[in-house]
Design an enzyme around this catalytic site. Structure first.
Site: not given
Ligand code: GLN
Length: 303
Positions: A188, A257, A63, A66, A239
């Site tokens: 994505y 993550v 993420s 993003k 988050y």
């Molecule tokens: N690829 C992960 C997902 O889409 C990314 C989530 C994350 O890093 N928080 O669930």
């Protein structure tokens, strides 16, 4: 500023936290990450970059991508994206579905999965190749042409992507997706599956510390847009732990993550940290601890 000496102290301070937490296990490709790895890098706005630990080892950015997707879409398309995604902290997990129904398919912010899908959808419309645009940008800013997608992670994301697909189709039912949902999901997943090191990530994120100016001196974002992206990182980048992160670290930050976190000291430097053990909200335990120690030792924060 002797960044290296500071990082050595930070590493010594947080050593007991390395290996704490749980490695992401929602896809097999991430489950095999070694929780005892830790790296941290600092890229100064004037160019030099240094690090400690496994700072040159590539990891899955997840993420953290993003932030780059949002910056690239604002650069290419201005304010349009804000018709389709909000700017409020969600207070919910990154892959949550609940708010979407109440808010008619408009995600709370661009840094939860639903919001990032909308951003990727728009980036796909304006560039024709969202994942390629991101990879080109990351390679250019890091100066490392070896930054690349990890196809094993990307395919694993797709195989276990039911929840992201649900987010995509739900938003499509509210006409908030422009391209075919499977195509948006593919871009994505591949963006999330880019592998890069702390060194590369700190260099790539440094345009946000330079108020929107890229490594080659050209401008990606206006000063005002760079401030806005940093503000959203602060309020939404970790988050449902964004409040706690602001309290402990006091910097804009974006986690993934894979265990990576990018944090920005505007006007000074970009920090990248990586350690795969995550807390219950999906943020790296040792990573947050290291950023906490860094800002406490230097006294730098946005407050
Ligand atoms: N690829 C992960 C997902 O889409 C990314 C989530 C994350 O890093 N928080 O669930």
């Amino acid at each position: 500023m002797d960044y290296h000496a500071i990082l050595e102290h930070v590493l010594a301070d947080i050593e007991p936290e390395i290996g704490c937490g749980r490695v992401a296990d929602y896809i097999p490709a991430l489950r095999s990450a070694d929780p005892d790895r830790f790296g941290m890098a600092v890229a100064d706005v004037d160019g030099p970059v240094t690090g400690v630990g496994d700072w040159e080892a590539p990891f899955s950015m997840q993420s953290v991508s993003k932030v780059f997707a949002l910056a690239l879409v604002i650069a290419a398309d201005g304010e349009q994206v804000w018709q389709r995604v909000g700017r409020e902290p969600s207070g919910n997990p990154f892959n949550s579905l609940v708010q979407l129904e109440h808010e008619r398919g408009i995600p709370r912010n661009p840094f939860i999965n639903a919001g990032a899908l909308v951003v990727t959808d728009r980036l796909l419309s304006v560039t024709g190749d969202a994942r390629g645009a991101m990879l080109d940008f990351l390679r250019a800013e890091s100066g490392n042409p070896a930054v690349d997608f990890d196809p094993v992670v990307a395919n694993s994301e797709a195989e276990h992507g039911a929840r992201n697909a649900a987010l995509g189709y739900f938003m499509a039912s509210h006409d908030n997706v422009e391209n075919p949902v499977p195509q948006v999901l593919e871009h994505y997943f591949w963006q999330c599956a880019i592998a890069m090191s702390c060194r590369d990530l700190a260099l790539a994120g440094c345009f946000l510390a330079r108020h929107g100016v890229r490594a080659d001196g050209s401008r990606l974002l206006t000063r005002s847009d760079a401030k806005r992206v940093n503000a959203i990182m602060l309020t939404c980048g970790t988050y449902d732990a964004a409040g706690e992160f602001a309290y402990r670290v006091g910097l804009p930050g974006k986690s993934g993550v894979g265990g990576g976190i990018l944090a920005i000291v505007p006007g000074r430097c970009a920090l990248a940290v990586w350690s795969p053990g995550l807390d219950a909200r999906g943020n790296s335990v040792a990573g947050v601890a290291a950023l906490d120690r860094f800002t406490t030792r230097t006294g730098w924060s946005v407050f």
